[in-house]
Design a protein around this motif. Structure first.
Motif, short mmCIF file in Angstrom:
data_model
loop_
_atom_site.label_atom_id
_atom_site.label_comp_id
_atom_site.label_asym_id
_atom_site.label_seq_id
_atom_site.Cartn_x
_atom_site.Cartn_y
_atom_site.Cartn_z
N ARG A 12 -5.42 -9.57 -35.09
CA ARG A 12 -6.38 -10.47 -35.72
C ARG A 12 -6.88 -11.53 -34.72
NH1 ARG A 12 -2.78 -10.12 -39.91
NH2 ARG A 12 -1.86 -12.14 -39.38
N ARG A 13 -5.97 -12.07 -33.94
CA ARG A 13 -6.37 -13.07 -32.94
C ARG A 13 -7.30 -12.45 -31.89
NH1 ARG A 13 -1.04 -14.24 -33.71
NH2 ARG A 13 -0.37 -13.20 -31.77
N THR A 16 -10.69 -12.04 -33.40
CA THR A 16 -11.40 -13.31 -33.44
C THR A 16 -12.00 -13.64 -32.07
OG1 THR A 16 -9.92 -14.11 -35.17
CG2 THR A 16 -11.17 -15.77 -33.99
#
Length: 96
Positions: A12-13, A16
């Motif tokens: 997820r990071r 992003t």
């Protein structure tokens, strides 16, 4: 936190950081899939634990039944031995 949850967070990071690219979408999808698989894995582990508990309970009940049967056999054998001894004593007293 499991390794899968940590890796999903990492994905997820990374998604992003790669906003607006195809890579971001792929990372988000991979993260979602990994989280879903982890949930399924947790549910399967719980089912396995329940099945294991049931199996152990069945084993314990079977052991108790066998152990009870052994005790019953011992009582019956002791009673039968006592009867045979009485019979032998009576036969010996008849002979003398």
């Amino acid at each position: 936190m499991t390794m899968a949850q940590r890796f999903a967070g990492f994905l997820r990071r990374e998604a992003t950081a790669a906003q607006g690219t195809v890579k971001a979408g792929a990372l988000k999808n991979a993260s979602s899939l990994l989280e879903s698989l982890e949930e399924d894995n947790c549910q399967l582990r719980k089912l396995l634990e329940k099945a294991s508990d049931v199996r152990l309970a069945e084993r314990d009940r079977a052991f108790a039944r066998r152990n009870g049967g052994i005790r019953q056999l011992r009582r019956e054998l002791a009673e039968e031995t006592r009867r045979v001894e009485e019979w032998l004593d009576s036969r010996q007293s008849d002979v003398h």
